[in-house]
Write a protein that holds these residues in place. Structure first.
Motif, PDB file in Angstrom:
ATOM      1  N   SER A  29       0.822  -1.213   0.000  1.00  0.00           N
ATOM      2  CA  SER A  29       0.000   0.000   0.000  1.00  0.00           C
ATOM      3  C   SER A  29       0.859   1.268   0.000  1.00  0.00           C
ATOM      4  O   SER A  29       0.503   2.261  -0.639  1.00  0.00           O
ATOM      5  N   VAL A  30       1.998   1.231   0.669  1.00  0.00           N
ATOM      6  CA  VAL A  30       2.901   2.387   0.667  1.00  0.00           C
ATOM      7  C   VAL A  30       3.445   2.615  -0.737  1.00  0.00           C
ATOM      8  O   VAL A  30       3.452   3.753  -1.245  1.00  0.00           O
ATOM      9  N   LEU A  31       3.872   1.551  -1.382  1.00  0.00           N
ATOM     10  CA  LEU A  31       4.426   1.665  -2.733  1.00  0.00           C
ATOM     11  C   LEU A  31       3.346   2.079  -3.739  1.00  0.00           C
ATOM     12  O   LEU A  31       3.601   2.881  -4.643  1.00  0.00           O
ATOM     13  N   ILE A  32       2.125   1.586  -3.579  1.00  0.00           N
ATOM     14  CA  ILE A  32       1.016   1.983  -4.452  1.00  0.00           C
ATOM     15  C   ILE A  32       0.781   3.485  -4.341  1.00  0.00           C
ATOM     16  O   ILE A  32       0.594   4.167  -5.349  1.00  0.00           O
ATOM     17  N   GLY A  33       0.784   4.021  -3.126  1.00  0.00           N
ATOM     18  CA  GLY A  33       0.613   5.461  -2.942  1.00  0.00           C
ATOM     19  C   GLY A  33       1.727   6.254  -3.602  1.00  0.00           C
ATOM     20  O   GLY A  33       1.481   7.293  -4.219  1.00  0.00           O
ATOM     21  N   HIS A  34       2.935   5.765  -3.483  1.00  0.00           N
ATOM     22  CA  HIS A  34       4.082   6.447  -4.099  1.00  0.00           C
ATOM     23  C   HIS A  34       3.940   6.468  -5.619  1.00  0.00           C
ATOM     24  O   HIS A  34       4.119   7.508  -6.255  1.00  0.00           O
ATOM     25  N   VAL A  35       3.591   5.321  -6.202  1.00  0.00           N
ATOM     26  CA  VAL A  35       3.440   5.227  -7.653  1.00  0.00           C
ATOM     27  C   VAL A  35       2.256   6.076  -8.124  1.00  0.00           C
ATOM     28  O   VAL A  35       2.358   6.792  -9.123  1.00  0.00           O
ATOM     29  N   ALA A  36       1.150   6.016  -7.426  1.00  0.00           N
ATOM     30  CA  ALA A  36      -0.023   6.811  -7.820  1.00  0.00           C
ATOM     31  C   ALA A  36       0.301   8.303  -7.792  1.00  0.00           C
ATOM     32  O   ALA A  36      -0.156   9.060  -8.647  1.00  0.00           O
ATOM     33  N   GLY A  37       1.115   8.726  -6.828  1.00  0.00           N
ATOM     34  CA  GLY A  37       1.503  10.132  -6.727  1.00  0.00           C
ATOM     35  C   GLY A  37       2.432  10.587  -7.836  1.00  0.00           C
ATOM     36  O   GLY A  37       2.548  11.785  -8.099  1.00  0.00           O
ATOM     37  N   LYS A  38       3.099   9.648  -8.487  1.00  0.00           N
ATOM     38  CA  LYS A  38       4.056   9.984  -9.547  1.00  0.00           C
ATOM     39  C   LYS A  38       3.479   9.747 -10.947  1.00  0.00           C
ATOM     40  O   LYS A  38       4.178   9.937 -11.935  1.00  0.00           O
ATOM     41  N   THR A  39       2.220   9.300 -11.031  1.00  0.00           N
ATOM     42  CA  THR A  39       1.560   9.077 -12.316  1.00  0.00           C
ATOM     43  C   THR A  39       0.270   9.896 -12.332  1.00  0.00           C
ATOM     44  O   THR A  39      -0.114  10.471 -11.316  1.00  0.00           O
ATOM     45  N   SER A  40      -0.399   9.912 -13.499  1.00  0.00           N
ATOM     46  CA  SER A  40      -1.580  10.781 -13.567  1.00  0.00           C
ATOM     47  C   SER A  40      -2.885  10.084 -13.916  1.00  0.00           C
ATOM     48  O   SER A  40      -3.939  10.491 -13.431  1.00  0.00           O
ATOM     49  N   THR A  41      -2.864   9.057 -14.752  1.00  0.00           N
ATOM     50  CA  THR A  41      -4.132   8.459 -15.171  1.00  0.00           C
ATOM     51  C   THR A  41      -4.211   6.952 -14.968  1.00  0.00           C
ATOM     52  O   THR A  41      -5.309   6.420 -14.839  1.00  0.00           O
ATOM     53  N   ILE A  42      -3.107   6.268 -14.954  1.00  0.00           N
ATOM     54  CA  ILE A  42      -3.118   4.804 -14.851  1.00  0.00           C
ATOM     55  C   ILE A  42      -3.669   4.383 -13.497  1.00  0.00           C
ATOM     56  O   ILE A  42      -3.427   5.026 -12.477  1.00  0.00           O
ATOM     57  N   ARG A  43      -4.456   3.305 -13.502  1.00  0.00           N
ATOM     58  CA  ARG A  43      -4.932   2.731 -12.245  1.00  0.00           C
ATOM     59  C   ARG A  43      -3.760   1.988 -11.605  1.00  0.00           C
ATOM     60  O   ARG A  43      -2.976   1.344 -12.298  1.00  0.00           O
ATOM     61  N   VAL A  44      -3.663   2.058 -10.296  1.00  0.00           N
ATOM     62  CA  VAL A  44      -2.570   1.424  -9.566  1.00  0.00           C
ATOM     63  C   VAL A  44      -3.189   0.531  -8.500  1.00  0.00           C
ATOM     64  O   VAL A  44      -4.105   0.950  -7.787  1.00  0.00           O
ATOM     65  N   GLY A  45      -2.698  -0.691  -8.397  1.00  0.00           N
ATOM     66  CA  GLY A  45      -3.311  -1.582  -7.427  1.00  0.00           C
ATOM     67  C   GLY A  45      -2.395  -2.689  -6.952  1.00  0.00           C
ATOM     68  O   GLY A  45      -1.277  -2.851  -7.426  1.00  0.00           O
ATOM     69  N   SER A  46      -2.932  -3.435  -6.002  1.00  0.00           N
ATOM     70  CA  SER A  46      -2.188  -4.557  -5.438  1.00  0.00           C
ATOM     71  C   SER A  46      -2.459  -5.795  -6.263  1.00  0.00           C
ATOM     72  O   SER A  46      -3.601  -6.090  -6.609  1.00  0.00           O
ATOM     73  N   GLY A  47      -1.407  -6.514  -6.563  1.00  0.00           N
ATOM     74  CA  GLY A  47      -1.547  -7.782  -7.269  1.00  0.00           C
ATOM     75  C   GLY A  47      -1.877  -8.908  -6.318  1.00  0.00           C
ATOM     76  O   GLY A  47      -1.780 -10.062  -6.678  1.00  0.00           O
ATOM     77  N   GLY A  48      -2.259  -8.588  -5.124  1.00  0.00           N
ATOM     78  CA  GLY A  48      -2.662  -9.586  -4.140  1.00  0.00           C
ATOM     79  C   GLY A  48      -2.174  -9.217  -2.762  1.00  0.00           C
ATOM     80  O   GLY A  48      -0.975  -9.214  -2.515  1.00  0.00           O
ATOM     81  N   VAL A  49      -3.085  -8.860  -1.870  1.00  0.00           N
ATOM     82  CA  VAL A  49      -2.759  -8.617  -0.471  1.00  0.00           C
ATOM     83  C   VAL A  49      -3.153  -9.877   0.282  1.00  0.00           C
ATOM     84  O   VAL A  49      -4.295 -10.327   0.194  1.00  0.00           O
ATOM     85  N   MET A  50      -2.212 -10.462   0.964  1.00  0.00           N
ATOM     86  CA  MET A  50      -2.473 -11.683   1.721  1.00  0.00           C
ATOM     87  C   MET A  50      -3.149 -11.320   3.047  1.00  0.00           C
ATOM     88  O   MET A  50      -2.492 -10.918   4.004  1.00  0.00           O
ATOM     89  N   LEU A  51      -4.480 -11.442   3.080  1.00  0.00           N
ATOM     90  CA  LEU A  51      -5.216 -11.034   4.274  1.00  0.00           C
ATOM     91  C   LEU A  51      -4.790 -11.749   5.550  1.00  0.00           C
ATOM     92  O   LEU A  51      -4.836 -11.134   6.616  1.00  0.00           O
TER      93      LEU A  51
END
Length: 122
Positions: free
Chosen positions: A57-79
């Motif tokens: 989730s930390v890395l997703i936030g970092h990537v989302a902040g550095k991009t503008s339109t692409i969807r960013v997500g987890s390829g699997g969070v192990m609950l």
């Protein structure tokens, strides 16, 4: 038009650093954003010296902040490794910061399910 996605693990090159792996991940995501890719997935992996995507989730936030339109997500969070409430709060916060651009795949065993937080009330 076909839709394309990228799944990234933030690989650490031999002799490289984790910080360098994160810079490379951002660079790849920015290129994917410019090239019209639909999604940029980051996979959660732990205890693997060549992979730096443990804090998804930390890395997703970092990537989302550095991009503008692409969807960013987890390829699997192990609950089983996380409190479901904490994951919901983290991804709900990410969706508030980057509306309509955050995806969550969660893994509760052998089956995957997708959750899209766009417009969800937390």
């Amino acid at each position: 038009m076909p839709r394309f996605s990228i799944l990234d693990l933030a690989p650490v090159r031999t002799g490289g650093t984790i910080a360098e792996a994160y810079r490379n991940t951002v660079d790849l995501a920015q290129h994917a954003d410019r090239w019209g890719f639909t999604r940029f997935w980051l996979a959660e992996h732990h205890n693997m010296p060549g992979i730096a995507s443990a804090a998804t989730s930390v890395l997703i936030g970092h990537v989302a902040g550095k991009t503008s339109t692409i969807r960013v997500g987890s390829g699997g969070v192990m609950l089983p490794n996380h409190s479901p409430l904490v994951i919901a709060e983290q991804f709900g916060t990410l969706d508030a910061l980057y509306p309509g651009r955050i995806d969550l795949w969660r893994r509760a065993g052998a089956r995957f399910r997708q959750a899209n937080f766009s417009g969800a009330a937390f």
